[in-house]
Design a protein around this motif. Sequence first.
Motif, PDB file in Angstrom:
ATOM      1  N   GLU A   1     -12.021  -2.825  18.455  1.00  0.00           N
ATOM      2  CA  GLU A   1     -11.915  -3.106  19.873  1.00  0.00           C
ATOM      3  C   GLU A   1     -11.344  -1.862  20.546  1.00  0.00           C
ATOM      4  O   GLU A   1     -11.947  -0.812  20.479  1.00  0.00           O
ATOM      5  CB  GLU A   1     -11.130  -4.386  20.121  1.00  0.00           C
ATOM      6  CG  GLU A   1     -11.841  -5.599  19.544  1.00  0.00           C
ATOM      7  CD  GLU A   1     -11.121  -6.907  19.738  1.00  0.00           C
ATOM      8  OE1 GLU A   1     -10.024  -6.919  20.316  1.00  0.00           O
ATOM      9  OE2 GLU A   1     -11.679  -7.924  19.307  1.00  0.00           O
ATOM     10  N   ARG A   2     -10.189  -1.907  21.139  1.00  0.00           N
ATOM     11  CA  ARG A   2      -9.612  -0.713  21.780  1.00  0.00           C
ATOM     12  C   ARG A   2      -8.301  -0.329  21.103  1.00  0.00           C
ATOM     13  O   ARG A   2      -7.295  -0.039  21.758  1.00  0.00           O
ATOM     14  CB  ARG A   2      -9.452  -0.933  23.266  1.00  0.00           C
ATOM     15  CG  ARG A   2     -10.837  -1.000  23.932  1.00  0.00           C
ATOM     16  CD  ARG A   2     -10.802  -0.754  25.377  1.00  0.00           C
ATOM     17  NE  ARG A   2     -12.179  -0.577  25.856  1.00  0.00           N
ATOM     18  CZ  ARG A   2     -12.511   0.238  26.807  1.00  0.00           C
ATOM     19  NH1 ARG A   2     -11.616   0.959  27.411  1.00  0.00           N
ATOM     20  NH2 ARG A   2     -13.765   0.341  27.188  1.00  0.00           N
ATOM     21  N   THR A   3      -8.350  -0.336  19.772  1.00  0.00           N
ATOM     22  CA  THR A   3      -7.231   0.136  18.963  1.00  0.00           C
ATOM     23  C   THR A   3      -7.808   0.976  17.820  1.00  0.00           C
ATOM     24  O   THR A   3      -9.006   0.940  17.556  1.00  0.00           O
ATOM     25  CB  THR A   3      -6.400  -1.020  18.367  1.00  0.00           C
ATOM     26  OG1 THR A   3      -7.200  -1.741  17.429  1.00  0.00           O
ATOM     27  CG2 THR A   3      -5.869  -1.958  19.455  1.00  0.00           C
ATOM     28  N   VAL A   4      -6.941   1.712  17.145  1.00  0.00           N
ATOM     29  CA  VAL A   4      -7.322   2.511  15.988  1.00  0.00           C
ATOM     30  C   VAL A   4      -6.687   1.876  14.766  1.00  0.00           C
ATOM     31  O   VAL A   4      -5.492   1.543  14.770  1.00  0.00           O
ATOM     32  CB  VAL A   4      -6.837   3.972  16.144  1.00  0.00           C
ATOM     33  CG1 VAL A   4      -7.084   4.763  14.875  1.00  0.00           C
ATOM     34  CG2 VAL A   4      -7.516   4.624  17.339  1.00  0.00           C
ATOM     35  N   LEU A   5      -7.466   1.688  13.708  1.00  0.00           N
ATOM     36  CA  LEU A   5      -6.990   1.028  12.506  1.00  0.00           C
ATOM     37  C   LEU A   5      -7.173   1.964  11.312  1.00  0.00           C
ATOM     38  O   LEU A   5      -8.235   2.574  11.158  1.00  0.00           O
ATOM     39  CB  LEU A   5      -7.795  -0.255  12.290  1.00  0.00           C
ATOM     40  CG  LEU A   5      -7.314  -1.246  11.245  1.00  0.00           C
ATOM     41  CD1 LEU A   5      -5.967  -1.839  11.629  1.00  0.00           C
ATOM     42  CD2 LEU A   5      -8.342  -2.352  11.074  1.00  0.00           C
ATOM     43  N   PHE A   6      -6.128   2.100  10.498  1.00  0.00           N
ATOM     44  CA  PHE A   6      -6.237   2.874   9.262  1.00  0.00           C
ATOM     45  C   PHE A   6      -5.483   2.154   8.157  1.00  0.00           C
ATOM     46  O   PHE A   6      -4.732   1.210   8.412  1.00  0.00           O
ATOM     47  CB  PHE A   6      -5.727   4.316   9.446  1.00  0.00           C
ATOM     48  CG  PHE A   6      -4.259   4.434   9.725  1.00  0.00           C
ATOM     49  CD1 PHE A   6      -3.349   4.619   8.693  1.00  0.00           C
ATOM     50  CD2 PHE A   6      -3.778   4.389  11.025  1.00  0.00           C
ATOM     51  CE1 PHE A   6      -1.987   4.732   8.949  1.00  0.00           C
ATOM     52  CE2 PHE A   6      -2.416   4.508  11.294  1.00  0.00           C
ATOM     53  CZ  PHE A   6      -1.523   4.683  10.252  1.00  0.00           C
ATOM     54  N   ARG A   7      -5.717   2.602   6.920  1.00  0.00           N
ATOM     55  CA  ARG A   7      -5.027   2.029   5.763  1.00  0.00           C
ATOM     56  C   ARG A   7      -4.121   3.093   5.158  1.00  0.00           C
ATOM     57  O   ARG A   7      -4.418   4.278   5.216  1.00  0.00           O
ATOM     58  CB  ARG A   7      -6.041   1.572   4.714  1.00  0.00           C
ATOM     59  CG  ARG A   7      -6.806   0.332   5.163  1.00  0.00           C
ATOM     60  CD  ARG A   7      -7.929  -0.009   4.230  1.00  0.00           C
ATOM     61  NE  ARG A   7      -7.447  -0.346   2.888  1.00  0.00           N
ATOM     62  CZ  ARG A   7      -8.258  -0.699   1.901  1.00  0.00           C
ATOM     63  NH1 ARG A   7      -9.563  -0.740   2.084  1.00  0.00           N
ATOM     64  NH2 ARG A   7      -7.774  -0.980   0.710  1.00  0.00           N
ATOM     65  N   THR A   8      -3.028   2.630   4.561  1.00  0.00           N
ATOM     66  CA  THR A   8      -2.105   3.561   3.926  1.00  0.00           C
ATOM     67  C   THR A   8      -1.413   2.884   2.754  1.00  0.00           C
ATOM     68  O   THR A   8      -1.329   1.654   2.685  1.00  0.00           O
ATOM     69  CB  THR A   8      -1.069   4.108   4.936  1.00  0.00           C
ATOM     70  OG1 THR A   8      -0.330   5.159   4.336  1.00  0.00           O
ATOM     71  CG2 THR A   8      -0.127   3.020   5.427  1.00  0.00           C
ATOM     72  N   ALA A   9      -0.926   3.701   1.848  1.00  0.00           N
ATOM     73  CA  ALA A   9      -0.154   3.211   0.704  1.00  0.00           C
ATOM     74  C   ALA A   9       1.321   3.132   1.097  1.00  0.00           C
ATOM     75  O   ALA A   9       1.732   3.621   2.149  1.00  0.00           O
ATOM     76  CB  ALA A   9      -0.336   4.161  -0.479  1.00  0.00           C
ATOM     77  N   GLU A  10       2.100   2.523   0.230  1.00  0.00           N
ATOM     78  CA  GLU A  10       3.548   2.567   0.399  1.00  0.00           C
ATOM     79  C   GLU A  10       3.969   4.035   0.323  1.00  0.00           C
ATOM     80  O   GLU A  10       3.375   4.823  -0.404  1.00  0.00           O
ATOM     81  CB  GLU A  10       4.238   1.782  -0.722  1.00  0.00           C
ATOM     82  CG  GLU A  10       3.870   0.307  -0.787  1.00  0.00           C
ATOM     83  CD  GLU A  10       4.400  -0.501   0.376  1.00  0.00           C
ATOM     84  OE1 GLU A  10       5.452  -0.132   0.945  1.00  0.00           O
ATOM     85  OE2 GLU A  10       3.772  -1.508   0.719  1.00  0.00           O
ATOM     86  N   GLY A  11       4.968   4.411   1.075  1.00  0.00           N
ATOM     87  CA  GLY A  11       5.434   5.790   1.000  1.00  0.00           C
ATOM     88  C   GLY A  11       5.922   6.295   2.336  1.00  0.00           C
ATOM     89  O   GLY A  11       6.229   5.525   3.249  1.00  0.00           O
ATOM     90  N   GLY A  12       5.968   7.616   2.446  1.00  0.00           N
ATOM     91  CA  GLY A  12       6.564   8.264   3.600  1.00  0.00           C
ATOM     92  C   GLY A  12       5.937   7.911   4.930  1.00  0.00           C
ATOM     93  O   GLY A  12       6.635   7.696   5.924  1.00  0.00           O
ATOM     94  N   LYS A  13       4.616   7.851   4.981  1.00  0.00           N
ATOM     95  CA  LYS A  13       3.946   7.543   6.241  1.00  0.00           C
ATOM     96  C   LYS A  13       4.311   6.148   6.722  1.00  0.00           C
ATOM     97  O   LYS A  13       4.717   5.957   7.868  1.00  0.00           O
ATOM     98  CB  LYS A  13       2.437   7.660   6.042  1.00  0.00           C
ATOM     99  CG  LYS A  13       1.632   7.583   7.297  1.00  0.00           C
ATOM    100  CD  LYS A  13       0.122   7.632   7.039  1.00  0.00           C
ATOM    101  CE  LYS A  13      -0.242   8.461   5.842  1.00  0.00           C
ATOM    102  NZ  LYS A  13      -1.619   8.263   5.386  1.00  0.00           N
ATOM    103  N   LEU A  14       4.220   5.182   5.827  1.00  0.00           N
ATOM    104  CA  LEU A  14       4.532   3.802   6.198  1.00  0.00           C
ATOM    105  C   LEU A  14       6.010   3.650   6.523  1.00  0.00           C
ATOM    106  O   LEU A  14       6.375   2.995   7.499  1.00  0.00           O
ATOM    107  CB  LEU A  14       4.125   2.842   5.078  1.00  0.00           C
ATOM    108  CG  LEU A  14       4.177   1.359   5.414  1.00  0.00           C
ATOM    109  CD1 LEU A  14       3.254   1.022   6.579  1.00  0.00           C
ATOM    110  CD2 LEU A  14       3.806   0.530   4.197  1.00  0.00           C
ATOM    111  N   PHE A  15       6.869   4.287   5.732  1.00  0.00           N
ATOM    112  CA  PHE A  15       8.309   4.238   6.012  1.00  0.00           C
ATOM    113  C   PHE A  15       8.603   4.812   7.390  1.00  0.00           C
ATOM    114  O   PHE A  15       9.358   4.233   8.175  1.00  0.00           O
ATOM    115  CB  PHE A  15       9.107   4.992   4.948  1.00  0.00           C
ATOM    116  CG  PHE A  15      10.558   5.110   5.296  1.00  0.00           C
ATOM    117  CD1 PHE A  15      11.410   4.025   5.174  1.00  0.00           C
ATOM    118  CD2 PHE A  15      11.073   6.304   5.791  1.00  0.00           C
ATOM    119  CE1 PHE A  15      12.752   4.123   5.519  1.00  0.00           C
ATOM    120  CE2 PHE A  15      12.408   6.418   6.144  1.00  0.00           C
ATOM    121  CZ  PHE A  15      13.252   5.324   6.007  1.00  0.00           C
TER     122      PHE A  15
END
Length: 144
Positions: A46-60
Amino acid sequence: MDEVDAVVTLDEDQCWDQLRTQVVGRLVTRVGERIDIFPVNYVVDERTVLFRTAEGGKLFGLTVNDQVLFEADGHTDADAWSVVVRGSAERLDTAAEVERADGLGLRPWIPTMKRNYVRVIPSTLTGRAFGRAPEPDRDGVQQY
């Protein structure tokens, strides 16, 4: 094309249209004084951006400060564009959200487990398009 119309501001619909043409962008996060940038493959939902990530620095980092920038761009021999999304990032938590996201076809590019979906919700969206052409004549040596 002259210098006056070499850069064109994109409206919101044009920004989303351009974002839909790419699959890789850059996510900028900030935790304290540390600013990081991560390449991510993504999909527009829709009008958002979606990505996937693993546990770690980015998610923290997103749990410490959910304010992010996301940027994607593209080019051909004739033109180029860049779109910047400023907003907040939130991890999808409910089974219904994750099930819906799974149906969007977003798959990791590298063979790692990326179980977390993150949505970037825009507060502002800006974009520019550029006509590509040779550099204008500089009229000889420039003074510095």
